[in-house]
Motif scaffolding. Sequence first.
Motif, short mmCIF file in Angstrom:
data_model
loop_
_atom_site.label_atom_id
_atom_site.label_comp_id
_atom_site.label_asym_id
_atom_site.label_seq_id
_atom_site.Cartn_x
_atom_site.Cartn_y
_atom_site.Cartn_z
N THR A 59 -12.30 80.04 5.55
CA THR A 59 -13.42 80.46 6.41
C THR A 59 -14.55 79.45 6.39
OG1 THR A 59 -12.85 82.70 5.72
CG2 THR A 59 -14.88 82.46 6.96
N GLN A 60 -14.90 79.00 5.18
CA GLN A 60 -16.11 78.15 5.07
C GLN A 60 -15.85 76.69 5.40
OE1 GLN A 60 -18.13 78.74 1.29
NE2 GLN A 60 -17.61 80.91 1.30
N PHE A 61 -14.65 76.19 5.04
CA PHE A 61 -14.41 74.74 5.17
C PHE A 61 -13.26 74.39 6.11
CE2 PHE A 61 -16.11 75.66 0.93
CZ PHE A 61 -17.29 74.94 0.97
N GLY A 62 -12.44 75.37 6.44
CA GLY A 62 -11.33 75.12 7.37
C GLY A 62 -10.02 74.76 6.67
N GLU A 63 -8.94 74.84 7.44
CA GLU A 63 -7.60 74.59 6.87
C GLU A 63 -7.43 73.14 6.43
OE1 GLU A 63 -4.23 75.97 9.17
OE2 GLU A 63 -2.81 74.89 7.88
N ASP A 64 -7.99 72.17 7.18
CA ASP A 64 -7.80 70.76 6.83
C ASP A 64 -8.33 70.45 5.43
OD1 ASP A 64 -6.63 70.40 9.23
OD2 ASP A 64 -8.26 69.23 10.13
N ARG A 65 -9.50 71.03 5.13
CA ARG A 65 -10.10 70.81 3.80
C ARG A 65 -9.19 71.41 2.72
NH1 ARG A 65 -11.66 68.21 0.50
NH2 ARG A 65 -13.26 68.69 -1.05
N PHE A 66 -8.67 72.62 3.02
CA PHE A 66 -7.75 73.26 2.08
C PHE A 66 -6.55 72.36 1.81
CE2 PHE A 66 -3.86 75.75 1.45
CZ PHE A 66 -4.17 76.43 0.28
N ARG A 67 -5.99 71.77 2.90
CA ARG A 67 -4.81 70.90 2.75
C ARG A 67 -5.13 69.67 1.91
NH1 ARG A 67 -1.23 74.62 3.42
NH2 ARG A 67 -1.44 75.72 5.38
N ASP A 68 -6.35 69.12 2.05
CA ASP A 68 -6.76 67.95 1.24
C ASP A 68 -6.75 68.31 -0.25
OD1 ASP A 68 -7.12 66.46 3.48
OD2 ASP A 68 -9.31 66.66 3.52
N ILE A 69 -7.31 69.48 -0.55
CA ILE A 69 -7.39 69.90 -1.96
C ILE A 69 -5.97 70.13 -2.49
CG2 ILE A 69 -8.38 71.55 -3.60
CD1 ILE A 69 -10.45 72.28 -1.41
N GLU A 70 -5.13 70.72 -1.65
CA GLU A 70 -3.74 70.99 -2.04
C GLU A 70 -3.03 69.68 -2.42
OE1 GLU A 70 -1.37 72.73 1.19
OE2 GLU A 70 -0.93 74.43 -0.11
N THR A 71 -3.23 68.64 -1.62
CA THR A 71 -2.61 67.34 -1.91
C THR A 71 -3.15 66.76 -3.21
OG1 THR A 71 -2.24 66.88 0.42
CG2 THR A 71 -2.29 64.98 -1.03
N ARG A 72 -4.46 66.92 -3.44
CA ARG A 72 -5.07 66.39 -4.67
C ARG A 72 -4.47 67.06 -5.91
NH1 ARG A 72 -10.90 67.55 -4.44
NH2 ARG A 72 -10.53 69.10 -6.03
N ILE A 73 -4.28 68.37 -5.82
CA ILE A 73 -3.70 69.12 -6.94
C ILE A 73 -2.28 68.63 -7.24
CG2 ILE A 73 -2.84 71.43 -7.62
CD1 ILE A 73 -5.81 71.51 -7.62
N LEU A 74 -1.53 68.42 -6.16
CA LEU A 74 -0.14 67.99 -6.30
C LEU A 74 -0.07 66.58 -6.90
CD1 LEU A 74 2.29 69.64 -5.48
CD2 LEU A 74 2.35 68.44 -3.30
N ARG A 75 -0.97 65.71 -6.42
CA ARG A 75 -1.00 64.34 -6.91
C ARG A 75 -1.37 64.30 -8.41
NH1 ARG A 75 -0.94 59.89 -3.69
NH2 ARG A 75 -1.78 60.83 -1.80
N ASN A 76 -2.26 65.22 -8.82
CA ASN A 76 -2.62 65.29 -10.25
C ASN A 76 -1.40 65.55 -11.11
OD1 ASN A 76 -5.28 64.88 -9.80
ND2 ASN A 76 -5.90 67.03 -9.95
N HIS A 77 -0.52 66.44 -10.62
CA HIS A 77 0.72 66.72 -11.35
C HIS A 77 1.55 65.45 -11.48
CE1 HIS A 77 0.68 70.99 -12.08
NE2 HIS A 77 0.55 71.30 -10.82
N LEU A 78 1.61 64.67 -10.39
CA LEU A 78 2.44 63.47 -10.36
C LEU A 78 1.89 62.38 -11.27
CD1 LEU A 78 4.89 62.21 -8.90
CD2 LEU A 78 3.30 61.27 -7.23
N ASP A 79 0.55 62.25 -11.30
CA ASP A 79 -0.07 61.14 -12.04
C ASP A 79 -0.10 61.35 -13.54
OD1 ASP A 79 -0.41 59.91 -9.67
OD2 ASP A 79 -2.52 60.47 -9.42
N LYS A 80 0.11 62.59 -13.99
CA LYS A 80 0.08 62.84 -15.44
C LYS A 80 1.35 62.24 -16.06
CE LYS A 80 -3.21 66.38 -15.87
NZ LYS A 80 -3.28 67.56 -15.04
N PRO A 81 1.21 61.25 -16.97
CA PRO A 81 2.41 60.60 -17.51
C PRO A 81 3.13 61.50 -18.52
CG PRO A 81 0.43 59.66 -18.49
CD PRO A 81 -0.03 60.72 -17.54
N HIS A 82 4.45 61.52 -18.43
CA HIS A 82 5.32 62.20 -19.41
C HIS A 82 4.89 63.62 -19.73
CE1 HIS A 82 7.00 58.31 -19.73
NE2 HIS A 82 5.89 57.78 -20.22
N ARG A 83 4.60 64.38 -18.74
CA ARG A 83 4.22 65.78 -19.01
C ARG A 83 5.43 66.61 -19.35
NH1 ARG A 83 -0.40 69.05 -16.13
NH2 ARG A 83 0.62 70.62 -17.39
#
Length: 188
Positions: A59-83
Motif C-alpha cells: 500500500t505505502q511503497f508499491g509492488e516494485d519496492r516489495f520486489r526489490d526488497i525480495e531480491t535483496r533478501i534472496l541475494r543475502n542468502h546467496l552471498d553468505k559463504p558456506h552456510r
Amino acid sequence: MSACPTPTIKHHHIVLIGMMGCGKTTVGKELHRIMKIPFSDTDQMIEAQTAISIPDIFTQFGEDRFRDIETRILRNHLDKPHRSPLIISTGGGIVISPINRSILQQLGFVVWLNADINTLFNRVLHSGNRPLLQTAHPKEILAKLLEQRAPWYRETAHLSIDTSTLTVQEIAFGIMESSRVFFNDFNI
Ligand code: S3P
C-alpha cells in the motif's frame, strides 16, 4: 514428481517455490521438524527487516519496492559463504524476476509445490494478507497469476510436486528423500 538437475548450485538449502496457497510454509515447517534444519521465510524476513507488514509495504511503497526488497533478501542468502542448510520458503511472486530465478537455483534444491486453481483458491479464500487478491475477482486474478508464473516455476524447479491430493507429511517426506539423492548426485 519429475526431476531435472542444474549445475550452478552454491549452497545446499531446500527452497520451496509456488503460488499463494500451495502450502510452502506448512510444508517448510514440517521439513524443519523432520530434518532438524532451520526454517526461513522470505516474507517473514522482509517484515522483520522493514518492520512493516507485507500488505502495508504494497500500500505505502508499491509492488516494485516489495520486489526489490525480495531480491535483496534472496541475494543475502546467496552471498553468505558456506552456510549450513536451511529450509527456505519464498513468496509466490519471487520467480517473476529472472535474477531471482537464477539465485534460487544457486541456493540449492528448488521444489515447486503446485496445486490446481480450486485447491489454491480454497486455501487462500479467507486470507486478508495477500494484497494482490484484494480485488472484486480474486479467483480470476489467482488463475491469471498461475498461468503467467507456471513456466517460471517449471524452469526454476529441480522437482515439482502436485500437492492437491497429498498430505503435508507425504510431501515433506518426498522432498527430504529427493533432496538426499539430489545433493548426493551433486556431491555437495
Ligand atoms: C505474493 C505472495 C505472497 C507475498 C506477497 C506477494 C505473490 O506470499 O510474497 O503477498 O506475488 O504471489 P505467499 O506466496 O507466501 O502467500
